[in-house]
Design an enzyme around this catalytic site. Structure first.
Site, PDB file in Angstrom:
ATOM      1  N   VAL A   1       4.931  27.541   8.474  1.00 35.33           N
ATOM      2  CA  VAL A   1       6.313  27.090   8.603  1.00 35.33           C
ATOM      3  C   VAL A   1       6.256  25.647   9.083  1.00 35.33           C
ATOM      4  O   VAL A   1       5.248  25.200   9.625  1.00 35.33           O
ATOM      5  CB  VAL A   1       7.147  27.956   9.577  1.00 35.33           C
ATOM      6  N   SER A   2       7.340  24.922   8.884  1.00 30.93           N
ATOM      7  CA  SER A   2       7.337  23.486   9.189  1.00 30.93           C
ATOM      8  C   SER A   2       7.583  23.151  10.645  1.00 30.93           C
ATOM      9  O   SER A   2       7.072  22.173  11.154  1.00 30.93           O
ATOM     10  CB  SER A   2       8.387  22.772   8.339  1.00 30.93           C
ATOM     11  N   SER A   3       8.394  23.929  11.326  1.00 29.21           N
ATOM     12  CA  SER A   3       8.735  23.552  12.698  1.00 29.21           C
ATOM     13  C   SER A   3       8.444  24.677  13.678  1.00 29.21           C
ATOM     14  O   SER A   3       8.394  25.851  13.310  1.00 29.21           O
ATOM     15  CB  SER A   3      10.202  23.124  12.791  1.00 29.21           C
TER      16      SER A   3
ATOM     17  N   GLN B   1      10.575  27.920  13.954  1.00 30.91           N
ATOM     18  CA  GLN B   1      10.615  28.874  12.849  1.00 30.91           C
ATOM     19  C   GLN B   1       9.617  30.000  13.103  1.00 30.91           C
ATOM     20  O   GLN B   1       8.640  29.837  13.831  1.00 30.91           O
ATOM     21  CB  GLN B   1      10.298  28.175  11.530  1.00 30.91           C
TER      22      GLN B   1
END
Length: 183
Positions: free
Chosen positions: A9-11, A14
């Site tokens: 996931v990017s952040s 998340q």
């Protein structure tokens, strides 16, 4: 021959649970996961670890191809590396299986769309910033250096090095501010 799962996931806010569960359900022997941007391979230690210890005949599995890469260049590089190693790439939610010609073709098409989506998102973001600037709502970062304090200390006869030390800023910042007053 083992199947390794990769979840990303990017952040940090998340959650990886859905990806992890899908990869385990798909039969992965091990799942590596990380919270990092997919726009580049930089800073993705778990992906690098997988690429280091996978062997010929193994499979790398992701839930969707955008979990592996967001740019066609990175995707192509990763796929080339996997092919060189003799490792197949599969996705649980997309008909991707690089051990078949149809799976490779579908992978290439999805890579193009993922890159297009990233470009569109970046364009919308820049448009939003330009609109906010035009409306006066976006003024950028607040200044961290007190310009008037630099000028005051300079007027008291202090040099750039001493001003920088006292204010805890770089000398270049001091000279940039003092240069503005000279012009």
């Amino acid at each position: 021959m083992k199947t390794y799962g990769y979840a990303r996931v990017s952040s940090t806010d998340q959650d990886l649970t859905i990806q992890r569960e899908a990869l385990i359900k798909a039969g992965c022997d091990m799942v590596r996961e990380e919270k990092a941007s997919g726009t580049s391979r930089n800073g993705r230690a778990e992906l690098e670890a997988l690429l280091t210890f996978m062997r010929s005949g193994d499979t790398l599995m992701v839930t969707r191809i955008d979990r592996l890469a967001r740019s066609i260049a990175d995707l192509a590089g990763i796929v080339r590396e996997l092919e060189t190693m003799g490792v197949a790439l599969k996705a649980t939610e997309q008909p991707i299986d690089t051990s078949t010609p149809a799976g490779r073709a579908f992978l290439q098409m999805l890579g193009v769309f993922a890159e297009f989506e990233t470009a569109i998102r970046r364009e919308r973001q820049l448009e939003g910033i330009a609109k906010a600037k035009a409306e006066g709502a976006y003024k950028g970062r607040k200044p961290t250096i007190q310009t008037n304090e630099v000028r005051k200390l300079s007027a008291e006869g202090l040099g750039g090095t001493e001003i920088a030390k006292r204010l805890g800023i770089g000398r270049a910042s001091v000279y940039r501010i003092l240069g503005q007053t000279a012009g």
